[in-house]
Write a protein that holds these residues in place. Structure first.
Motif, PDB file in Angstrom:
ATOM      1  N   TRP A   1       1.075   4.433   7.894  1.00 36.54           N
ATOM      2  CA  TRP A   1       0.229   5.499   8.438  1.00 36.54           C
ATOM      3  C   TRP A   1       0.950   6.834   8.421  1.00 36.54           C
ATOM      4  O   TRP A   1       0.379   7.866   8.060  1.00 36.54           O
ATOM      5  CB  TRP A   1      -0.233   5.142   9.860  1.00 36.54           C
ATOM      6  N   LEU A   2       2.233   6.819   8.813  1.00 35.90           N
ATOM      7  CA  LEU A   2       3.019   8.059   8.797  1.00 35.90           C
ATOM      8  C   LEU A   2       3.033   8.664   7.396  1.00 35.90           C
ATOM      9  O   LEU A   2       2.807   9.860   7.207  1.00 35.90           O
ATOM     10  CB  LEU A   2       4.453   7.762   9.237  1.00 35.90           C
ATOM     11  N   VAL A   3       3.303   7.803   6.422  1.00 36.27           N
ATOM     12  CA  VAL A   3       3.399   8.285   5.047  1.00 36.27           C
ATOM     13  C   VAL A   3       2.056   8.832   4.569  1.00 36.27           C
ATOM     14  O   VAL A   3       1.985   9.874   3.917  1.00 36.27           O
ATOM     15  CB  VAL A   3       3.911   7.150   4.133  1.00 36.27           C
TER      16      VAL A   3
ATOM     17  N   ALA B   1       0.834  -1.204   0.000  1.00 39.91           N
ATOM     18  CA  ALA B   1       0.000   0.000   0.000  1.00 39.91           C
ATOM     19  C   ALA B   1       0.867   1.251   0.000  1.00 39.91           C
ATOM     20  O   ALA B   1       0.597   2.212  -0.720  1.00 39.91           O
ATOM     21  CB  ALA B   1      -0.919  -0.015   1.215  1.00 39.91           C
ATOM     22  N   GLN B   2       1.930   1.231   0.802  1.00 46.57           N
ATOM     23  CA  GLN B   2       2.783   2.419   0.890  1.00 46.57           C
ATOM     24  C   GLN B   2       3.463   2.694  -0.445  1.00 46.57           C
ATOM     25  O   GLN B   2       3.495   3.832  -0.925  1.00 46.57           O
ATOM     26  CB  GLN B   2       3.833   2.237   1.988  1.00 46.57           C
ATOM     27  N   MET B   3       4.004   1.647  -1.065  1.00 48.07           N
ATOM     28  CA  MET B   3       4.682   1.828  -2.352  1.00 48.07           C
ATOM     29  C   MET B   3       3.677   2.279  -3.402  1.00 48.07           C
ATOM     30  O   MET B   3       3.936   3.212  -4.168  1.00 48.07           O
ATOM     31  CB  MET B   3       5.325   0.505  -2.774  1.00 48.07           C
ATOM     32  N   GLY B   4       2.520   1.607  -3.417  1.00 50.81           N
ATOM     33  CA  GLY B   4       1.497   1.952  -4.399  1.00 50.81           C
ATOM     34  C   GLY B   4       1.047   3.392  -4.236  1.00 50.81           C
ATOM     35  O   GLY B   4       0.953   4.138  -5.209  1.00 50.81           O
TER      36      GLY B   4
ATOM     37  N   GLY C   1      -3.822   3.122 -16.079  1.00 51.34           N
ATOM     38  CA  GLY C   1      -2.787   2.459 -16.874  1.00 51.34           C
ATOM     39  C   GLY C   1      -1.691   1.911 -15.995  1.00 51.34           C
ATOM     40  O   GLY C   1      -1.203   0.784 -16.177  1.00 51.34           O
ATOM     41  N   TRP C   2      -1.325   2.706 -15.006  1.00 52.06           N
ATOM     42  CA  TRP C   2      -0.284   2.253 -14.092  1.00 52.06           C
ATOM     43  C   TRP C   2      -0.764   1.048 -13.278  1.00 52.06           C
ATOM     44  O   TRP C   2      -0.022   0.091 -13.046  1.00 52.06           O
ATOM     45  CB  TRP C   2       0.138   3.416 -13.185  1.00 52.06           C
ATOM     46  N   THR C   3      -2.046   1.080 -12.870  1.00 49.46           N
ATOM     47  CA  THR C   3      -2.606  -0.056 -12.131  1.00 49.46           C
ATOM     48  C   THR C   3      -2.556  -1.325 -12.982  1.00 49.46           C
ATOM     49  O   THR C   3      -2.211  -2.399 -12.488  1.00 49.46           O
ATOM     50  CB  THR C   3      -4.070   0.245 -11.740  1.00 49.46           C
TER      51      THR C   3
ATOM     52  N   TRP D   1       1.034   8.831  -6.255  1.00 46.00           N
ATOM     53  CA  TRP D   1       1.111  10.268  -5.995  1.00 46.00           C
ATOM     54  C   TRP D   1       2.194  10.898  -6.866  1.00 46.00           C
ATOM     55  O   TRP D   1       1.981  11.892  -7.554  1.00 46.00           O
ATOM     56  CB  TRP D   1       1.460  10.479  -4.517  1.00 46.00           C
ATOM     57  N   HIS D   2       3.361  10.269  -6.847  1.00 42.88           N
ATOM     58  CA  HIS D   2       4.511  10.826  -7.566  1.00 42.88           C
ATOM     59  C   HIS D   2       4.265  10.864  -9.068  1.00 42.88           C
ATOM     60  O   HIS D   2       4.690  11.791  -9.754  1.00 42.88           O
ATOM     61  CB  HIS D   2       5.758   9.991  -7.262  1.00 42.88           C
ATOM     62  N   ILE D   3       3.585   9.848  -9.569  1.00 47.97           N
ATOM     63  CA  ILE D   3       3.455   9.690 -11.018  1.00 47.97           C
ATOM     64  C   ILE D   3       2.702  10.886 -11.626  1.00 47.97           C
ATOM     65  O   ILE D   3       3.040  11.357 -12.719  1.00 47.97           O
ATOM     66  CB  ILE D   3       2.770   8.338 -11.322  1.00 47.97           C
ATOM     67  N   VAL D   4       1.732  11.428 -10.892  1.00 44.69           N
ATOM     68  CA  VAL D   4       0.984  12.580 -11.399  1.00 44.69           C
ATOM     69  C   VAL D   4       1.903  13.797 -11.487  1.00 44.69           C
ATOM     70  O   VAL D   4       1.997  14.481 -12.519  1.00 44.69           O
ATOM     71  CB  VAL D   4      -0.223  12.895 -10.487  1.00 44.69           C
TER      72      VAL D   4
END
Lengths: 452, 336
Positions: free
Chosen positions: A411-413, A19-22, A377-379, A27-30
């Motif tokens: 959770w922190l992230v 979940a954290q990586m996803g 697409g990324w999914t 977020w970053h990809i946008v």
């Protein structure tokens, strides 16, 4: 050597890591896509502004450059986090294969460095360089951004189509980093992603001005702000649809399990229909609209083309079919919506019509829609590869950090990114409206460039 | 052999990160302590504005080189030290974005919020990165995935020493750096304030470094042996440079002071490297045993060489463009 045979990976920690990586990638990809496409638009409007002396173009250049600076900063930090997460979350992957896919990342580091240097020069150099030379300093940002995307996505392509190494007794030997980088998935994935980045930036920027036009601010500044990115996006979209077809044919040839999930094909055979929509369950896809022979025709240009179904894949190696299938349909749907919008736009220009309200509403929807298509697409690419982190070679379970407490990190992230999202949206909204355009303390270029 | 060259390239990257990003972090720390003096804050923002993005990339460079050239060491360090590294990563997010946000925000309340976030994370981030260095240097990171203790691996005396020293060194570098910048911008009062800070942090850094000798002797005997053995010339050089800084600052020789301060900090980093070489992770993971194959290292070095040809002139252009006053302003422009 590296082994997590001793450590027990708890399922919720694995889920938290995924979940954290996803989440951080989604977020970053946008931001990264805006970071590739927005400099292109900015350089275009600045160049037009210099050529024509039109204040509207020049003011747009100033505003887009400001937005580009903020997005670049946010993209830089969220990208740095990803390089940390590669090790914090997936040390099993990096410990074994870090050397195989390190080369494109090293190149990406250099391309990103070039980008950062020229972003600094471009953003702070308006008053230190003559206009023509200033616009030229934006060109390396565009080139380096596209190169960055190419390098990073080629590493992801390797995860889909691993090659360039030999596994002997669990050890990686005979590493050929160039072969790993230029794997069969690299051309379709990188072309599709770079075009997607330009489309997202174009339609998103156009959408901002479509909203302003709808609110009655129909001056030249807002009309150009809408028309220019919309035109670039309209030109790119047909190419993207061709590239998407190319990518799908690649998947059909090299990742049959992913294609089966994308299209919800449970049974191997010929004359396979193309199913639009539908819900997967009980080994079949229900409620979808079927186009007879469609998939066989698309993949092999012949209704007799045999499509491998999920029945040839062991049950524990199935990707999540429902999500992958729906994401793919949504992405393709948005792609054709954007294509239609582009055709309408071209036709309206041809007959010199004023953009109608309906068209502007659709234009305002196009921005978020392009982002949705991007995420879908990324999914498809990443979920469709599950449960593998490296297709056929390493499962995500073997890649994850066996340390306890990854859930806390998640959770922190989430909290930090939630704050970051609110701040980015707020700042971007202010930037779009603020008059005069905010200048950095050392900028003294009001005389040369309009800021109101 | 190739592995040693890659390690050296990584260490150069680490030194650049320590110097350039270190000065940025320190700038944030002084931003925190600037109180109501907005001229100091403006000076900090002015000095790091154009360059901070580039400064920051050195970290990515080091991380990528580590996983490419020494993948098992990367996996061990990241998986065992994931708590301080996650905290440092969050600090990097808060710091990088809030600096950019503050630059474009006009509302005083939000400016204070972003400024506070920027300043606080400028202190926390180097602290956690310093604890990571201390954990590796004191041999608390074993090979393997999460093989070390997730907490005690980075809370030992050497780690805390590393964290405190990192924060102090950043503040010191920034203060010295900003002295020269403030003089060039025609802000003698700001320069005087930063000179006092440079002197104070210089003393503090020296005291902590001296105390560190005893800490390392008890807590990291192998590193201590290296520092007092092979790396002794670098340690002595760093100490001499640190002492020489005081008369230079006293006499307002800020240009030379900047270079001497940078040399002192870099000498500490290379002293650590020399003291530990060829061990990457104690007790028996060496450069040779953990390096990727030459078929990987050779193209990486070629890419770095090509990259250097592109990057060095670009970086030089960036730094030289912004170390001159803007055209048509001249010194003292901002006080008009």
């Amino acid at each position: 050597m590296v082994s997590n045979a001793l450590a027990v990976v708890r399922p919720d920690d694995l889920a938290a890591a995924r979940a954290q990586m996803g989440f951080s990638l989604a977020w970053h990809i946008v931001v990264a896509c805006l970071g590739v496409g927005l400099p292109l638009l900015t350089v275009l409007v600045e160049w037009r502004g210099i050529r024509t002396g039109d204040r509207s173009y020049r003011l747009l250049a100033r505003r887009w450059a400001r937005a580009m600076g903020v997005l670049f900063a946010v993209g830089a930090v969220s990208g740095t986090i990803l390089s940390f997460e590669m090790g914090l979350l997936w040390p099993g992957l990096m410990g074994r294969f870090g050397q195989v896919i390190g080369l494109p990342f090293a190149m990406e580091g250099i391309a990103f460095f070039v980008e950062a240097i020229f972003v600094g020069i471009y953003l702070y150099g308006w008053d230190r360089l003559p206009p023509r030379r200033h616009v030229l300093t934006g060109v390396p940002i565009v080139i380096a951004g596209i190169c960055s995307a190419f390098f990073v996505v080629s590493a992801n392509a390797w995860m889909n189509q691993p090659q360039g190494f030999t596994l002997r007794d669990g050890h990686v030997v005979d590493v050929q980093p160039w072969a790993a980088m230029f794997n069969p998935a690299t051309p379709p994935e990188t072309i599709h992603m770079i075009l997607a980045a330009i489309m997202v930036a174009c339609f998103f920027t156009a959408a901002v001005y479509a909203v302003a036009l709808l609110r009655g601010r129909r001056d030249r500044y807002h009309r150009i702000g809408f028309a220019l990115p919309c035109a670039v996006g309209a030109v790119v979209t047909p190419f993207q649809i061709v590239a998407g077809d190319y990518a799908a044919r690649f998947v059909a040839q090299y990742q049959p399990a992913k294609l089966a999930a994308i299209e919800g094909v449970y049974h191997t055979g010929s004359h396979v229909p193309l199913t639009v929509g539908g819900i997967a369950g009980n080994g079949q896809l229900d409620y979808g609209v079927q186009i007879p022979d469609g998939l066989s025709l698309l993949v092999g240009s012949n209704p007799d083309t045999v499509i491998t179904g999920l029945d040839r894949v062991p049950r524990n190696l199935w990707p999540p079919v429902t999500g992958v299938h729906l994401s793919f349909d949504l992405m393709v749907g948005v792609g054709f919506f954007l294509l239609a919008l582009g055709v309408w736009f071209a036709a309206a220009r041809w007959w010199r019509g004023v953009p109608s309200r309906v068209f502007l509403v659709l234009g305002a929807i196009a921005g978020p829609a392009a982002v949705v298509a991007l995420e879908c697409g990324w999914t498809v690419t990443e979920e469709g590869r599950q449960p593998w982190v490296v297709q056929g070679v390493m499962s995500v379970h073997d890649a994850v950090n066996p340390a306890p407490g990854l859930m806390v990190g998640l959770w922190l992230v989430l909290v930090v990114y939630a704050g970051l999202t609110v701040a980015v949206v707020h700042v971007m909204r202010r930037l779009a409206r603020q008059t005069p355009v905010p200048t950095a303390p050392q900028e003294r270029d009001v005389e040369n460039y309009p800021v109101t | 052999m190739l592995a040693d060259v890659c390690l050296a390239a990584m260490w150069i990257g680490l030194s650049c990160y320590g110097l350039f990003a270190g000065a940025d972090f320190g700038g944030g720390a002084w931003d925190l302590l600037a109180g109501r003096d907005d001229r100091q804050r403006r000076q900090v923002e002015h000095s790091i504005g154009p360059v901070w993005e580039a400064n920051h990339v050195w970290l990515i460079f080091v991380v990528v080189l580590l996983w490419t050239c020494f993948p098992t060491v990367f996996a061990a360090v990241m998986s065992t030290l994931y708590i301080p590294l996650t905290l440092a990563a969050l600090g990097i997010i808060a710091r990088g974005s809030s600096f950019a946000f503050r630059k474009v925000t006009e509302q005083p309340g939000l400016r204070r919020l972003f400024g506070g976030l920027f300043a606080l994370s400028s202190v926390f981030t180097p602290f956690f990165l310093g604890t990571v260095a201390g954990a590796v240097a004191s041999g608390r990171v074993p090979l393997g995935l999460a093989a070390g203790d997730p907490v005690t691996s980075w809370t030992g005396p050497s780690s805390l020493l590393g964290g405190v020293l990192a924060v102090l060194a950043c503040a010191y570098l920034a203060a010295v750096y900003l002295c020269a910048d403030a003089v060039r911008e025609g802000e003698p009062e700001v320069a005087a304030a930063f000179r006092a800070r440079a002197l104070a942090t210089g003393v503090a850094t020296g005291v902590v470094a001296l105390a560190g000798i005893w800490i390392l002797r008890a807590d990291a005997p192998l590193l201590f042996a290296g520092l007092t053995g092979r790396a002794l010339p670098l340690v002595v050089f760093s100490a001499v440079a640190g002492v020489a800084e005081f008369p230079l600052l006293w006499l307002h020789r800020y240009g030379i002071a900047r270079m001497v301060a940078a040399a002192a900090v870099v000498a500490v980093l290379w002293g650590w490297g020399a003291a530990q070489y060829p061990t990457m992770l104690e007790p028996d993971v060496t450069v040779g045993s953990s390096a990727a194959t030459d078929s990987v290292l050779a193209p990486v070095l070629v890419v770095l060489a090509v990259g250097a040809v592109i990057l060095i002139p670009s970086l030089w252009w960036l730094y030289s463009m912004f170390s001159r006053p803007a055209p048509g302003t001249g010194t003292g422009a901002r006080t008009e």
